[in-house]
Scaffold this motif. Structure first.
Motif, PDB file in Angstrom:
ATOM      1  N   VAL A 136       0.829  -1.206   0.000  1.00 51.37           N
ATOM      2  CA  VAL A 136       0.000   0.000   0.000  1.00 51.37           C
ATOM      3  C   VAL A 136       0.863   1.256   0.000  1.00 51.37           C
ATOM      4  O   VAL A 136       0.675   2.179  -0.805  1.00 51.37           O
ATOM      5  CB  VAL A 136      -0.959  -0.005   1.210  1.00 51.37           C
ATOM      6  N   LEU A 137       1.866   1.271   0.897  1.00 53.73           N
ATOM      7  CA  LEU A 137       2.755   2.429   0.991  1.00 53.73           C
ATOM      8  C   LEU A 137       3.460   2.672  -0.342  1.00 53.73           C
ATOM      9  O   LEU A 137       3.543   3.797  -0.838  1.00 53.73           O
ATOM     10  CB  LEU A 137       3.787   2.180   2.105  1.00 53.73           C
ATOM     11  N   SER A 138       3.936   1.584  -0.930  1.00 49.95           N
ATOM     12  CA  SER A 138       4.645   1.695  -2.196  1.00 49.95           C
ATOM     13  C   SER A 138       3.709   2.214  -3.297  1.00 49.95           C
ATOM     14  O   SER A 138       4.111   3.045  -4.130  1.00 49.95           O
ATOM     15  CB  SER A 138       5.226   0.324  -2.542  1.00 49.95           C
ATOM     16  N   ALA A 139       2.444   1.773  -3.266  1.00 52.26           N
ATOM     17  CA  ALA A 139       1.466   2.252  -4.263  1.00 52.26           C
ATOM     18  C   ALA A 139       1.238   3.753  -4.109  1.00 52.26           C
ATOM     19  O   ALA A 139       1.182   4.491  -5.101  1.00 52.26           O
ATOM     20  CB  ALA A 139       0.152   1.498  -4.106  1.00 52.26           C
ATOM     21  N   ILE A 140       1.123   4.215  -2.846  1.00 55.60           N
ATOM     22  CA  ILE A 140       0.918   5.645  -2.601  1.00 55.60           C
ATOM     23  C   ILE A 140       2.110   6.449  -3.118  1.00 55.60           C
ATOM     24  O   ILE A 140       1.945   7.467  -3.804  1.00 55.60           O
ATOM     25  CB  ILE A 140       0.712   5.907  -1.083  1.00 55.60           C
ATOM     26  N   LEU A 141       3.300   5.977  -2.814  1.00 54.49           N
ATOM     27  CA  LEU A 141       4.503   6.719  -3.222  1.00 54.49           C
ATOM     28  C   LEU A 141       4.624   6.759  -4.744  1.00 54.49           C
ATOM     29  O   LEU A 141       5.028   7.777  -5.315  1.00 54.49           O
ATOM     30  CB  LEU A 141       5.742   6.089  -2.585  1.00 54.49           C
ATOM     31  N   ARG A 142       4.250   5.655  -5.401  1.00 51.33           N
ATOM     32  CA  ARG A 142       4.324   5.638  -6.874  1.00 51.33           C
ATOM     33  C   ARG A 142       3.303   6.604  -7.466  1.00 51.33           C
ATOM     34  O   ARG A 142       3.571   7.277  -8.455  1.00 51.33           O
ATOM     35  CB  ARG A 142       4.083   4.227  -7.404  1.00 51.33           C
TER      36      ARG A 142
END
Ligand SMILES: [Zn+2]
Length: 374
Positions: A136-142
């Motif tokens: 989830v965090l990685s999706a937000i950052l992307r």
């Protein structure tokens, strides 16, 4: 700009949030929470979409704030005073009070915004890769990497008042040496961009993308208005270039003594002669100014028992020197939302300058100009 709330002060720069910002925060959260994240990542738990949507929306607005801070800090460094940053429905604006002194200054103040957004895009992309284990965090950052890249590119579109339009203006200014002409050119490009956005918005609308279409069309409409008002502002500044306050003021204005009852001011000056404000002078010179808005807060039964000095306004900000430029007076008038300024030499009242004095002169000059062009 309507209803704003001050939320912080960063490096001495006041940061405001306009009421429409809350609408944008909700719309972005909603679009991401029910559209983007469920489409891109269909396997998450339901609540995560909203959490990711809300988190992304906040980080997006933080990114916009950093972009504006970059403009503001460079403006301050170039000696251009600021009244602050406002975040609103279409993003952010840095309210820089004066035009840049040189095309070079204008260029740097403008270009630093998109450069900052590009740097943010790179940083978010890198951070997204580093935490690729946390889905989830990685999706937000992307998403933030993508949206900051989009912000950088969109702002580089050469239509005033977008940053790219300011770069265009700086270039045209450097080539022609004429700020008004350069602004007219960049604002013209801004109108083209605005109309293209509006047309694209309408096209999206008819292809079934309701929210995206309305959003795009509104951004176009907003840009159109902003391009037009910037052009007019510079035209007004050009008209008044080199004209001193003393040339347009009403000299030797009437004034009241401090012990005049408020009732007398209302009956003799406001009702009988249609004046909205008068200076108040005592033996030492200017003491203040009384206007209809000062009277409004006082109940009518107290008018005759109260003197004008009890409710007058006194602020050095409502004074201007006779040898100040008219543009400075205009700026004070709009900044403090008043209709008149006292022209003061030391403590001596030498005149009164009102919005209507300035507007009459502007109209006169424009009529002369229009005739000259025929
Ligand atoms: Zn910008």
């Amino acid at each position: 700009m309507g209803t704003t709330i001050r939320i912080a002060r960063i490096a001495g720069i006041p940061i405001h949030i306009h009421i429409t910002w809350l609408i944008a925060l909700f719309l972005v959260t909603w679009t991401l929470g029910v559209g983007y994240y469920p489409n891109e990542y269909p396997n998450w738990d339901g609540y995560l979409y909203w959490a990711a949507g809300g988190g992304s929306a906040l980080l997006l607005f933080l990114s916009v704030l950093v972009h504006e801070l970059a403009h503001s800090l460079v403006a301050l460094d170039k000696g251009l005073p600021l009244s602050g940053i406002t975040l609103f429905i279409f993003g952010g604006v840095s309210a820089i009070k004066l035009e840049a002194h040189t095309p070079g200054d204008e260029f740097w103040v403008a270009v630093v915004g998109p450069v900052t957004s590009l740097a943010l895009a790179a940083a978010f992309a890198l951070a997204g890769d580093l935490v690729s284990g946390a889905a989830v965090l990685s999706a937000i950052l992307r998403y933030l990497a993508f949206i900051n890249l989009f912000l950088a590119l969109f702002n580089l579109v050469p239509g005033f008042p977008l940053d790219g339009g300011r770069v265009l203006r700086a270039a045209a200014w450097a080539i022609t040496g004429n700020l008004a002409k350069a602004t007219a050119l960049a604002a013209g490009a801004g109108h083209v961009v605005a109309f293209l956005l509006m047309a694209w918005g309408v096209f999206q609308l008819f292809s079934g993308n309701l929210l995206g279409g309305v959003w795009t069309a509104f951004i176009g409409w907003f840009l159109h208005g902003a391009a037009e008002s910037s052009r007019q502002e510079v035209a007004v500044q050009e008209t008044f270039r080199g004209i001193k306050v003393s040339a347009l003021m009403e000299p030797d204005p009437e004034y009241l003594s401090p012990d005049t009852p408020v009732g007398t001011f209302v009956r003799e000056q406001v009702l009988h002669r249609g004046r909205r404000a008068l200076p108040i002078c005592d033996g030492n010179g200017l003491a203040g100014i009384i206007s209809v808005s000062d009277v409004k807060v006082l109940p009518e039964t107290l008018w005759d028992a109260t003197t004008v000095s009890d409710i007058m306004t006194w602020s050095p900000l409502l004074c201007v020197a006779p040898d100040a430029e008219v543009t400075e007076a205009l700026q004070l008038l709009s900044e403090h939302q008043v209709n008149q300024l006292m022209v003061v030499d030391g403590r001596t009242l030498v005149g009164l300058i009102t919005r209507s004095h300035i507007l009459d002169h502007l109209q006169f000059r424009q009529e002369l100009g229009a005739r000259g062009n025929r």
